[in-house]
Design a protein around this motif. Structure first.
Motif, PDB file in Angstrom:
ATOM      1  N   GLU A   6       0.840  -1.196   0.000  1.00  0.00           N
ATOM      2  CA  GLU A   6       0.000   0.000   0.000  1.00  0.00           C
ATOM      3  C   GLU A   6       0.877   1.248   0.000  1.00  0.00           C
ATOM      4  O   GLU A   6       1.966   1.233   0.588  1.00  0.00           O
ATOM      5  CB  GLU A   6      -0.904   0.021   1.236  1.00  0.00           C
ATOM      6  N   SER A   7       0.377   2.312  -0.620  1.00  0.00           N
ATOM      7  CA  SER A   7       1.113   3.574  -0.638  1.00  0.00           C
ATOM      8  C   SER A   7       0.154   4.734  -0.837  1.00  0.00           C
ATOM      9  O   SER A   7      -1.019   4.524  -1.171  1.00  0.00           O
ATOM     10  CB  SER A   7       2.163   3.568  -1.756  1.00  0.00           C
ATOM     11  N   GLY A   9      -0.457   7.297   1.486  1.00  0.00           N
ATOM     12  CA  GLY A   9      -0.963   7.951   2.684  1.00  0.00           C
ATOM     13  C   GLY A   9      -0.201   9.217   3.025  1.00  0.00           C
ATOM     14  O   GLY A   9       0.800   9.550   2.386  1.00  0.00           O
ATOM     15  N   LEU A  20      -5.033   6.575  -2.454  1.00  0.00           N
ATOM     16  CA  LEU A  20      -4.182   5.468  -2.044  1.00  0.00           C
ATOM     17  C   LEU A  20      -4.051   4.469  -3.189  1.00  0.00           C
ATOM     18  O   LEU A  20      -4.965   4.314  -3.999  1.00  0.00           O
ATOM     19  CB  LEU A  20      -4.762   4.760  -0.826  1.00  0.00           C
ATOM     20  N   CYS A  22      -2.578   0.370  -4.193  1.00  0.00           N
ATOM     21  CA  CYS A  22      -2.189  -0.939  -3.683  1.00  0.00           C
ATOM     22  C   CYS A  22      -1.744  -1.804  -4.850  1.00  0.00           C
ATOM     23  O   CYS A  22      -2.483  -1.968  -5.818  1.00  0.00           O
ATOM     24  CB  CYS A  22      -3.344  -1.606  -2.955  1.00  0.00           C
ATOM     25  N   THR A 104      -0.762   1.824   4.911  1.00  0.00           N
ATOM     26  CA  THR A 104      -0.311   3.196   4.694  1.00  0.00           C
ATOM     27  C   THR A 104      -1.104   4.104   5.622  1.00  0.00           C
ATOM     28  O   THR A 104      -2.324   4.001   5.711  1.00  0.00           O
ATOM     29  CB  THR A 104      -0.441   3.607   3.218  1.00  0.00           C
ATOM     30  N   GLN A 105      -0.404   4.973   6.319  1.00  0.00           N
ATOM     31  CA  GLN A 105      -1.018   5.817   7.345  1.00  0.00           C
ATOM     32  C   GLN A 105      -1.684   7.031   6.712  1.00  0.00           C
ATOM     33  O   GLN A 105      -1.066   7.755   5.920  1.00  0.00           O
ATOM     34  CB  GLN A 105       0.032   6.281   8.345  1.00  0.00           C
TER      35      GLN A 105
END
Length: 110
Positions: A6-7, A9, A20, A22, A104-105
């Motif tokens: 995941e990316s 955030g 986001l 994935c 991802t935050q």
């Protein structure tokens, strides 16, 4: 084992937007979940055939989409609220793989 990455955030102000991404290798990925501090992981949205399914809390604000060629899914988030703050994860749907990526935050704060 399917690899899930995941990316996208970050920190965003209330009312802002984020998208986001994935990427999955070795299997399919169809849905997003999230886990806020001190809470259980919850379903957010899933690609279902030519349509999508979304949780009541994000309906009308979040949109999930997929690129089947690249084996990726995306989560477009708009009108973000502080209660959307969480770590967001992708996985298969309707049955997840039983394990999760690093997530991802997403932090929504002024």
């Amino acid at each position: 084992q399917v690899q899930l990455v995941e990316s996208g955030g970050g920190l965003v102000q209330p009312g802002g937007s984020l998208t986001l991404s994935c990427a999955a290798s070795g299997g399919t990925v169809k849905a997003w979940w999230r886990q806020a501090p001190g809470k259980q992981r919850e379903f957010v949205a899933a690609v279902t055939g030519l349509s999508q399914m979304t949780a009541d809390s994000v309906r009308g604000r979040f949109t999930v989409s997929e690129d089947s060629v690249k084996n990726m899914i995306y989560l477009q988030m708009r009108d973000l609220k502080p209660e959307d703050t969480a770590v967001y994860y992708c996985n298969n749907w309707p049955h997840h793989y039983g394990y999760w990526g690093q997530g991802t935050q997403v932090t929504v704060s002024s």
